[in-house]
Design an enzyme around this catalytic site. Structure first.
Site, PDB file in Angstrom:
ATOM      1  N   HIS A   1     -52.934   1.056  -7.351  1.00 39.68           N
ATOM      2  CA  HIS A   1     -53.546  -0.111  -7.998  1.00 39.68           C
ATOM      3  C   HIS A   1     -55.049  -0.194  -7.739  1.00 39.68           C
ATOM      4  O   HIS A   1     -55.699  -1.136  -8.176  1.00 39.68           O
ATOM      5  CB  HIS A   1     -52.872  -1.386  -7.472  1.00 39.68           C
ATOM      6  CG  HIS A   1     -53.044  -2.603  -8.326  1.00 39.68           C
ATOM      7  ND1 HIS A   1     -52.449  -2.746  -9.556  1.00 39.68           N
ATOM      8  CD2 HIS A   1     -53.744  -3.755  -8.120  1.00 39.68           C
ATOM      9  CE1 HIS A   1     -52.767  -3.926 -10.073  1.00 39.68           C
ATOM     10  NE2 HIS A   1     -53.568  -4.551  -9.219  1.00 39.68           N
TER      11      HIS A   1
ATOM     12  N   ASP B   1     -48.100   2.379  -8.032  1.00 41.25           N
ATOM     13  CA  ASP B   1     -48.642   1.031  -7.836  1.00 41.25           C
ATOM     14  C   ASP B   1     -47.613   0.175  -7.101  1.00 41.25           C
ATOM     15  O   ASP B   1     -46.487   0.012  -7.580  1.00 41.25           O
ATOM     16  CB  ASP B   1     -48.952   0.425  -9.213  1.00 41.25           C
ATOM     17  CG  ASP B   1     -49.771  -0.851  -9.143  1.00 41.25           C
ATOM     18  OD1 ASP B   1     -49.504  -1.676  -8.246  1.00 41.25           O
ATOM     19  OD2 ASP B   1     -50.648  -1.032  -9.997  1.00 41.25           O
TER      20      ASP B   1
ATOM     21  N   SER C   1     -55.484  -5.605 -13.816  1.00 42.88           N
ATOM     22  CA  SER C   1     -54.535  -6.484 -13.149  1.00 42.88           C
ATOM     23  C   SER C   1     -54.607  -7.904 -13.719  1.00 42.88           C
ATOM     24  O   SER C   1     -54.306  -8.106 -14.903  1.00 42.88           O
ATOM     25  CB  SER C   1     -54.794  -6.454 -11.634  1.00 42.88           C
ATOM     26  OG  SER C   1     -53.736  -7.031 -10.913  1.00 42.88           O
TER      27      SER C   1
END
Length: 279
Positions: free
Chosen positions: A257, A224, A148
Site C-alpha cells: 500500500h 496490500d 486509498s
C-alpha cells in the site's frame, strides 16, 4: 495565495502555497507542479488526492511524478487531505478520522460541518483560486486520481462531475467506504446515522444510483494489508460491470500500500491521463 516555496525541477517549477479557505475556515496548504510548457501556454491539470494521514507533502517527496509531468506538459496539483488548525475538531489518537482524514466530503454534523468541507473546497474554492492566479492552468482540461482515501475521493468526485474531468484513476481506492471497517465510522461521524446520506460519498453506491464516467483505471497491490478489509476492489469491479463502465483493474503481484507501489506505476497513470487530456 501566499507562496511558501518554489523549486526548479525537470525544467518546471514545484510550488507550495497557502491560503485562507472559506470552505474549511482556516489556512490550507497545497502544492502545484508547473511543467516547462507552462512558460508559453496554458497546460492541462491533473489533481492528485492523497490518502489517510497524508498532507500535500507525501506525494511531493515520494510520488516521483515531476519528470513524466514535465515530459507530457501536465500541471500536477496536490491538495491537503483535510482542514487544519488548532480550532479544527479532531481525534488525535484515531488516524482514520479528523485531521488527515477528511474523506473528501462535506460534513453535515456538528462540530465537523464548520470545517470539514473538502468536496466544496476541491470542486469550487481551490479551482477558482488557481484559475484567478497567474499560473498558466487550463481548467477546461482537467483529470483526477488519488491513493486509498484519495482514490475513493477521486472516483466519487469524478462520478458526480463527469463533464468536469476528462478521466479518473486510482491507486488502491477504498471501493465501498460505507461498509469498510476503516471508513464506515468516519462517515457516521461526518454525515450522521442516516445511511442514505452516505451514498453520495461511496463509489459503488453512486454507480448503483446512476452516476457514470467513461472509464476508470485502478492499480492495486496483491500484498496490500488492507486489501480484503478496507479496499475490496472486487466491489467496484462488480458495480462497474453491472453499469457497463469500462474498468481496467490491474492487480499488481507482490506490491503493498506504500509509495513504493505508487511511484512504480505513477508514470503509467500520468501517461493514461495525458492521452485523454490531450484529445
Amino acid at each position: 495565495m501566499k507562496q511558501i516555496s518554489a523549486s526548479k525541477s525537470f525544467g518546471g517549477t514545484q510550488y507550495v502555497f497557502s491560503h485562507v479557505s472559506e470552505a474549511c475556515r482556516g489556512d490550507m496548504t497545497f502544492a502545484v507542479f508547473m511543467p516547462p510548457q507552462a512558460k508559453t501556454a496554458k497546460v492541462p491539470v491533473l489533481w492528485y488526492l492523497s490518502g489517510l494521514t497524508c498532507t500535500h507533502q507525501n506525494v511531493m517527496d515520494k510520488g516521483e511524478y515531476r519528470q513524466i509531468a514535465s515530459e507530457l506538459g501536465i500541471a500536477f496539483i496536490c491538495p491537503d487531505t483535510s482542514p487544519r488548525g488548532e480550532d479544527v475538531p479532531d481525534e488525535p489518537d484515531n488516524w482514520q478520522f479528523g485531521k488527515g482524514a477528511g474523506f473528501y466530503l462535506d460534513a453535515t454534523q456538528d462540530p465537523f460541518s464548520a470545517h470539514y468541507n473538502m468536496q466544496t473546497y476541491l470542486l469550487e474554492e481551490l479551482p477558482r483560486l488557481l484559475d484567478d492566479s497567474d499560473l498558466a492552468l487550463d481548467f477546461g482540461r482537467q483529470s483526477i486520481f488519488g491513493h486509498s482515501m484519495g482514490g475513493h475521493g477521486a472516483i466519487t468526485l469524478a462520478l458526480k462531475n463527469p463533464e468536469g474531468f476528462a478521466s479518473v484513476s486510482a491507486f488502491a481506492p477504498i471501493a465501498q467506504p460505507s461498509t469498510a471497517d476503516w471508513s464506515r465510522p468516519a462517515l457516521e461521524k461526518y454525515l450522521g446515522t442516516d445511511q442514505a446520506a452516505w451514498r453520495a460519498y461511496d463509489s459503488t453506491l453512486l454507480i448503483e444510483d446512476g452516476f457514470r464516467v467513461r472509464e476508470i483505471l485502478v492499480d492495486q497491490g496483491t500484498a496490500d494489508p488492507f486489501l480484503q478489509t478496507g479496499l475490496r476492489p472486487h466491489l467496484l469491479q462488480a458495480a462497474c460491470q453491472k453499469a457497463s463502465i469500462p474498468l481496467t483493474l490491474n492487480m499488481r503481484e507482490g506490491y503493498d500500500h506504500s509509495y513504493l507501489f505508487i511511484s512504480t506505476f505513477m508514470a503509467d497513470h500520468i501517461r493514461w491521463h495525458a492521452d485523454r487530456l490531450h484529445d
